[in-house]
Design a protein around this motif. Structure first.
Motif, mmCIF file in Angstrom:
data_model
loop_
_atom_site.group_PDB
_atom_site.id
_atom_site.type_symbol
_atom_site.label_atom_id
_atom_site.label_comp_id
_atom_site.label_asym_id
_atom_site.label_seq_id
_atom_site.Cartn_x
_atom_site.Cartn_y
_atom_site.Cartn_z
ATOM 1 N N THR A 1 0.831 -1.199 0.000
ATOM 2 C CA THR A 1 0.000 0.000 0.000
ATOM 3 C C THR A 1 0.868 1.252 0.000
ATOM 4 O OG1 THR A 1 -0.156 -0.065 2.399
ATOM 5 C CG2 THR A 1 -1.893 -1.150 1.167
ATOM 6 N N GLN A 2 0.337 2.316 -0.591
ATOM 7 C CA GLN A 2 1.129 3.528 -0.707
ATOM 8 C C GLN A 2 1.181 4.276 0.620
ATOM 9 O OE1 GLN A 2 -1.934 5.000 -3.626
ATOM 10 N NE2 GLN A 2 -1.441 6.976 -2.706
ATOM 11 N N VAL A 3 2.173 5.091 0.787
ATOM 12 C CA VAL A 3 2.375 5.847 2.021
ATOM 13 C C VAL A 3 1.139 6.708 2.296
ATOM 14 C CG1 VAL A 3 3.764 7.601 3.157
ATOM 15 C CG2 VAL A 3 4.873 5.864 1.724
ATOM 16 N N GLY A 4 0.672 6.655 3.524
ATOM 17 C CA GLY A 4 -0.494 7.429 3.923
ATOM 18 C C GLY A 4 -1.809 6.702 3.759
ATOM 19 N N PHE A 5 -1.769 5.505 3.144
ATOM 20 C CA PHE A 5 -2.990 4.731 2.920
ATOM 21 C C PHE A 5 -2.762 3.279 3.347
ATOM 22 C CE2 PHE A 5 -3.225 8.337 0.155
ATOM 23 C CZ PHE A 5 -4.548 8.735 0.225
ATOM 24 N N PRO A 6 -2.530 3.048 4.645
ATOM 25 C CA PRO A 6 -2.145 1.709 5.098
ATOM 26 C C PRO A 6 -3.219 0.643 4.926
ATOM 27 C CG PRO A 6 -2.623 3.130 6.972
ATOM 28 C CD PRO A 6 -2.601 4.008 5.762
ATOM 29 N N GLY A 7 -4.473 1.023 4.716
ATOM 30 C CA GLY A 7 -5.528 0.032 4.575
ATOM 31 C C GLY A 7 -5.970 -0.221 3.152
ATOM 32 N N MET A 8 -5.175 0.216 2.164
ATOM 33 C CA MET A 8 -5.598 0.093 0.771
ATOM 34 C C MET A 8 -5.858 -1.361 0.371
ATOM 35 S SD MET A 8 -6.160 2.003 -1.980
ATOM 36 C CE MET A 8 -5.167 3.473 -1.775
ATOM 37 N N ALA A 9 -4.946 -2.258 0.711
ATOM 38 C CA ALA A 9 -5.125 -3.669 0.351
ATOM 39 C C ALA A 9 -6.339 -4.256 1.050
ATOM 40 C CB ALA A 9 -3.868 -4.464 0.700
ATOM 41 N N GLY B 1 10.227 2.088 10.448
ATOM 42 C CA GLY B 1 10.845 2.444 9.180
ATOM 43 C C GLY B 1 10.614 1.466 8.059
ATOM 44 N N THR B 2 9.792 0.424 8.297
ATOM 45 C CA THR B 2 9.491 -0.563 7.251
ATOM 46 C C THR B 2 7.975 -0.695 7.115
ATOM 47 O OG1 THR B 2 9.245 -2.556 8.611
ATOM 48 C CG2 THR B 2 11.491 -1.838 8.109
ATOM 49 N N PRO B 3 7.510 -1.287 6.009
ATOM 50 C CA PRO B 3 6.062 -1.521 5.872
ATOM 51 C C PRO B 3 5.486 -2.398 6.977
ATOM 52 C CG PRO B 3 7.128 -1.715 3.739
ATOM 53 C CD PRO B 3 8.232 -1.609 4.756
ATOM 54 N N TYR B 4 6.321 -3.227 7.604
ATOM 55 C CA TYR B 4 5.828 -4.082 8.686
ATOM 56 C C TYR B 4 5.344 -3.272 9.894
ATOM 57 C CZ TYR B 4 8.374 -7.971 6.407
ATOM 58 O OH TYR B 4 8.837 -8.923 5.531
ATOM 59 N N ALA B 5 5.765 -2.039 10.009
ATOM 60 C CA ALA B 5 5.427 -1.244 11.184
ATOM 61 C C ALA B 5 3.943 -0.906 11.234
ATOM 62 C CB ALA B 5 6.251 0.043 11.204
ATOM 63 N N HIS B 6 3.274 -0.950 10.103
ATOM 64 C CA HIS B 6 1.851 -0.604 10.055
ATOM 65 C C HIS B 6 1.106 -1.771 9.443
ATOM 66 C CE1 HIS B 6 2.933 3.480 11.088
ATOM 67 N NE2 HIS B 6 3.820 3.464 10.112
ATOM 68 N N ASP B 7 0.234 -2.399 10.228
ATOM 69 C CA ASP B 7 -0.455 -3.573 9.716
ATOM 70 C C ASP B 7 -1.466 -3.201 8.646
ATOM 71 O OD1 ASP B 7 -2.936 -2.869 10.766
ATOM 72 O OD2 ASP B 7 -2.628 -3.982 12.612
ATOM 73 N N SER C 1 -7.343 7.335 6.641
ATOM 74 C CA SER C 1 -6.888 6.830 5.338
ATOM 75 C C SER C 1 -8.064 6.383 4.487
ATOM 76 C CB SER C 1 -5.884 5.691 5.522
ATOM 77 O OG SER C 1 -6.505 4.505 5.964
ATOM 78 N N PHE C 2 -9.076 5.760 5.104
ATOM 79 C CA PHE C 2 -10.245 5.339 4.335
ATOM 80 C C PHE C 2 -11.066 6.531 3.873
ATOM 81 C CE2 PHE C 2 -9.886 1.263 6.938
ATOM 82 C CZ PHE C 2 -9.239 0.582 5.919
ATOM 83 N N ASP C 3 -11.150 7.572 4.701
ATOM 84 C CA ASP C 3 -11.890 8.770 4.294
ATOM 85 C C ASP C 3 -11.252 9.426 3.070
ATOM 86 O OD1 ASP C 3 -13.725 8.447 6.296
ATOM 87 O OD2 ASP C 3 -12.799 9.893 7.668
ATOM 88 N N ALA C 4 -9.930 9.267 2.944
ATOM 89 C CA ALA C 4 -9.224 9.875 1.805
ATOM 90 C C ALA C 4 -9.139 8.955 0.597
ATOM 91 C CB ALA C 4 -7.813 10.283 2.245
ATOM 92 N N THR C 5 -9.540 7.719 0.753
ATOM 93 C CA THR C 5 -9.466 6.736 -0.332
ATOM 94 C C THR C 5 -10.642 6.917 -1.284
ATOM 95 O OG1 THR C 5 -8.316 5.132 1.069
ATOM 96 C CG2 THR C 5 -9.464 4.269 -0.849
ATOM 97 N N THR C 6 -10.403 6.665 -2.559
ATOM 98 C CA THR C 6 -11.462 6.742 -3.568
ATOM 99 C C THR C 6 -11.552 5.422 -4.322
ATOM 100 O OG1 THR C 6 -9.993 7.518 -5.331
ATOM 101 C CG2 THR C 6 -10.983 9.198 -3.885
#
Length: 889
Positions: free
Chosen positions: A66-74, A178-184, A191-196
């Motif tokens: 997932t892109q930075v700032g949108f950890p729940g995209m997947a 500092g890695t993607p693992y830091a945010h599940d 992030s969902f409010d900003a997702t389209t």
């Protein structure tokens, strides 16, 4: 239909990612492996355990991508795959899955997203067509995302209300900064409010390609014919170029300590470490090390019999390719100073790192892991999950690779891993400290808008390829044919021969009712007795008994509910050990004193916890004030117990003529009976059988209760009422069928459609009719934000009024029948489920073939039958409403 597979750590319930299953038994499990021209990897594993098949699609992308700032995209895309795919609408997907049996789900992990469905083997074509449609394309419309966003944000609120989830979130940030693992992969509300929808479609196009997927099919299938279908449905899908996966560059771990508020009735202390990942050659040794430290023969568990901890565990979780998490856990009484137990845990772990681990425990762990590989072949869904984890989760060639790796692990390997990774100076230490609930208080009576009758849903027109198969109603054929025997002393022995693997599973239960069998003032004797079964037998002390189990790679639990899992070659020895524990528990005086004190401490914490106060408020409102079910243990009643009190309870409750044992596996009735006669035959009953059935209760009065829980951001709501039927009442079946019109089939059923799909008030809503020999309770439960509690209840009441006043539509009736009939077949997809079903029916006074009899009754029911039953028994204005969390607005 999605859940985030956050393996929340609970006391005594730790998910160890040790999914290993060897496919060497070619006589039963033939494996076909093919890579299609478009890059899709396909694995088909035949297992005729039951006429069932599991389809599991694994996309090699998850939270990491997932892109930075949108950890729940997947995670959001996983949800949206149920909102419309190529040629199939959201309503059609829901209707198809509902009628296939409702056992569909998905999860999003850091490096994979999985979609899995278990269906009767006859419906494999439909499951494959639907899965392939979602690989071809998904809708990802903005309109659908706006609707789904409310539900996924409720999922976030639910998990943020769970203290162990909050702990793991913080732990990942510390261990993997500092890695993607830091945010599940769960995501956040901002992030969902900003997702389209357009952003989700781009994520789908980037990663949901056949050349980035592994399809696993396991069950009672013809591999060649199944492969032909896979090529037909998936072959035309074009491969696509894939973006680069993100790099994982781990930084050194810095030791840290922190404390979080908890709503659990005990204090949890964690000492956690970063461990090798699944791609590391050290991962197999880390698995063995985890088993060794968790062993009941190891020093960590030794804190329990010494009275220093209520319970302990060591496990691996968050198993990613580059790293995993190892944690030691201890539970202690609420308000305990965590410093002493933390020091004890660190000393034990440091000792293993410095001095090594006991070699006998390494051997026991290795044998146990190899044996567990055999048992995992006894479940079709687990077989598919095992292959998926091995290939997609860990990048192995097959599950056998995991077994072979663990066979090669030496004590030296385990000691090296312990020395390298169990560095207590870099450990993350966390304490989950209980926050007592305020007293339950009466809430405002439910009022609000006028309840109107909801119109029946219009029928969903299915695709031609699904119509005939999905809408067919067929009474299932019984595949289990148990031998129903009675031993000379009255033990009921049920034996089902099943040769899925060279293993035997034994599940037993003694019919009892503590509130009817415990003398006045002795409440809690049952709980203390249950804990004492782990202290060995009259002939083998705690360590010797566990060593005897380890020698045959068996697992065993004693008590009023008992079980044993053993390889067939050790069946007789396993039954001997099981009988020794059940019939001759040691009940040592020194252990009794420790267990009694621990139980009193735990009960004190429980009585102050939000969970207890929620349950107690519900029971007190539903039941008459003098009902025996309202009896409860207190710290005072437990502390006053003597060992003789516990022995008297044992003598009264443990009777062979109240005991049922189910045996399933590679064993015949002729082989099983003499073994049980030998080891259980000397067990005798004294006196008449006790009364163990609670009396019927009158209808309850409506009530509203709020239970404060400062750790929750979301309200947990339960609506419940006592109804005047029991499990044998003729209307039970009409009520169950109607209940499956309301729920059980995800978006295709009324409550999910109203509360989640349309309104977005909840992530999940569950409805259930629970009936025993003399009582029945009907309930609806959901979680939502405080401002939506009344709004959601209004929708529930509207649907219940409709069930009472208007016949369900023909389409809904057909769908509910299809769902229930197929679930009967799916209930036999594992040996544990089959054996557990035998026990439940035997204890409840039902015939062993009750599922087939029930199918015949469901098949014959009409819409009039459902409406009449709901009108008579279900009253929307009679609910007891209990809300746990913030006060509803």
């Amino acid at each position: 239909m999605s859940v985030l597979p956050r393996r929340i750590v609970l006391l005594f319930t730790v998910i160890l990612m040790a999914g290993v299953a060897a496919p060497e038994n070619e006589k039963r499990n033939s494996v076909v492996r093919v890579t299609l021209d478009n890059g899709l990897r396909v694995v088909i594993v035949r297992d005729p355990l039951a006429p069932v098949v599991t389809v599991e699609e694994n996309y090699l992308a998850g939270g990491n991508e997932t892109q930075v700032g949108f950890p729940g995209m997947a995670h959001a895309q996983e949800h949206m795959a149920f909102r419309g795919c190529a040629g199939v609408s959201a309503d059609q997907i829901a209707a198809i899955y509902a009628q296939l049996g409702g056992t569909v789900n998905a999860d999003t992990q850091q490096n994979i997203t999985q979609y899995f469905v278990t269906v009767p083997a006859q419906d494999l074509d439909v499951a494959l067509r639907l899965d392939s449609a979602c690989m071809q394309d998904v809708e990802d419309s903005q309109e659908q995302w706006v609707e789904e966003r409310g539900a996924i944000e409720q999922e976030v609120s639910r998990d943020l209300s769970n203290p162990t989830y909050k702990f793991i979130t913080r732990l990942n940030e510390d261990l993997f900064s500092g890695t993607p693992y830091a945010h599940d992969a769960l995501g956040t509300k901002p992030s969902f409010d900003a997702t389209t929808g357009a952003m989700l479609k781009k994520f789908y196009r980037d990663w949901y390609a056949p050349n980035n997927a592994i399809l696993v099919i396991a069950g009672d299938v013809d591999p060649a014919a199944t492969l032909a279908k896979v090529k037909q449905f998936y072959g035309p899908i074009k491969r696509r170029p894939l973006p680069a996966h993100p790099e994982i560059n781990l930084q050194p771990v810095k030791g840290e300590s922190f404390t979080l508020d908890s709503n659990l009735p005990y204090e949890l202390v964690f000492v956690s470490f970063r461990m090798p990942g699944t791609s590391s050659p050290d991962f197999a040794a880390a698995r063995i090390l985890s088993d060794v430290i968790a062993s009941q023969r190891a020093d960590l568990y030794g804190l329990v019999p010494l009275g220093k901890a209520l319970g302990t565990e060591f496990g691996l979780t968050e198993t990613y390719p580059k790293a995993s998490v190892g944690f030691a856990l201890a539970a202690v009484a609420a308000s305990t100073d965590p410093a002493p137990i933390t020091a004890e845990m660190k000393a034990i772990l440091s000792g293993y790192a410095s001095n090594g681990v006991p070699a006998p425990l390494v051997e026991a762990s290795r044998k146990s892991e190899i044996a567990s590989a055999e048992f995992q072949r006894n479940s079709i869904p687990e077989l598919a999950a095992t292959w998926s984890q091995a290939l997609a989760g860990e990048g192995r060639n097959s599950p056998a690779d995991i077994v072979e790796a663990m066979k090669k692990v030496t004590t030296g390997d385990v000691n090296r891993v312990a020395k390298t990774y169990l560095t207590v100076q870099n450990a993350i230490v966390a304490t989950l400290k209980p926050t007592a609930s305020g007293e339950a208080v009466a809430g405002k009576g439910f009022g609000g808008a006028e309840v109107t009758t909801a119109a029946p849903t219009k029928p969903v027109t299915l695709p031609a390829w699904a119509e005939a198969s999905v809408k067919s109603l067929k009474i299932p054929t019984a595949t289990a044919h148990p031998a129903d025997l009675t031993l000379s002393n009255g033990v009921r022995l049920i034996v089902e021969t099943e040769t899925a693997s060279p293993t035997v599973t034994i599940i037993g239960s003694i019919k009892h009712e503590p509130v009817l069998q415990t003398p006045p003032g002795k409440d809690g004797a049952d709980g203390v007795l249950g804990e004492l079964f782990s202290y060995g037998t009259e002939t083998r002390d705690r360590l010797a008994f566990q060593e005897a189990l380890d020698d045959i790679a068996a697992s065993e639990t004693g008590g009023v509910s008992f079980n044993l899992k053993a390889l067939k070659q050790y069946f007789a020895k396993g039954v001997e050990l099981l009988a020794d524990n059940e019939l001759h528990p040691a009940l040592p005086p020194e252990a009794f004193q420790i267990v009694r004190d621990q139980s009193a401490q735990l009960t004190a914490g429980t009585l102050a916890s939000p969970g207890y106060r929620t349950r107690r408020a519900l029971e007190s409102a539903l039941l008459p004030k003098d009902d025996p079910a309202l009896r409860e243990a207190t710290p005072k009643s437990i502390s006053s117990l003597t060992l003789d009190d516990v022995k008297d309870y044992y003598a009264k409750v443990f009777r062979p003529d109240m005991t049922t044992i189910a045996v399933i596996g590679d064993i015949t009735p002729e082989e099983a009976r003499p073994v049980f006669e030998k080891w259980f035959g000397g067990w005798k009953s004294a006196g008449a059988k006790p009364a163990v059935i609670l009396p019927a209760v009158p209808a309850n009065q409506p009530a509203t209760v709020n239970v404060p829980d400062s750790t929750q951001v979301q309200d947990s709501v339960e609506l419940a009422q006592e109804i005047g039927v029991n499990r044998f009442h003729p209307d039970y079946y009409a009520l169950q069928l109607g209940d499956h019109v309301l729920g059980g089939g995800f978006y295709a059923t009324r409550l999910y459609r109203d509360l989640r799909q349309k309104a977005g008030y909840v992530y999940n809503v569950d409805n259930a009719l629970r009936a025993t020999e003399a009582r029945a309770t009907y309930s609806v439960t959901y979680g939502c934000d405080p401002e939506n509690v009344s709004k959601a209840r209004l929708l529930v009441e509207q649907e219940l009024v409709a069930m009472r006043t208007t016949n369900v539509s023909p389409a809904e009736l057909q769908q509910a029948k299809a769902l229930l009939l197929r679930q009967i077949t799916l209930s036999e997809s594992s040996e544990d489920a089959v054996a557990g079903g035998f026990i439940a029916r035997a204890l409840g006074g039902l015939p062993l073939d009750e599922p087939i009899r029930a199918a015949q009754r469901y098949y014959a029911l009409s819409a009039d039958d459902i409406r009449t039953a709901f009108e008579k028994w279900i009253h929307p204005d009679a609910f007891v409403q209990v809300v746990r969390g913030p006060v509803p607005k």
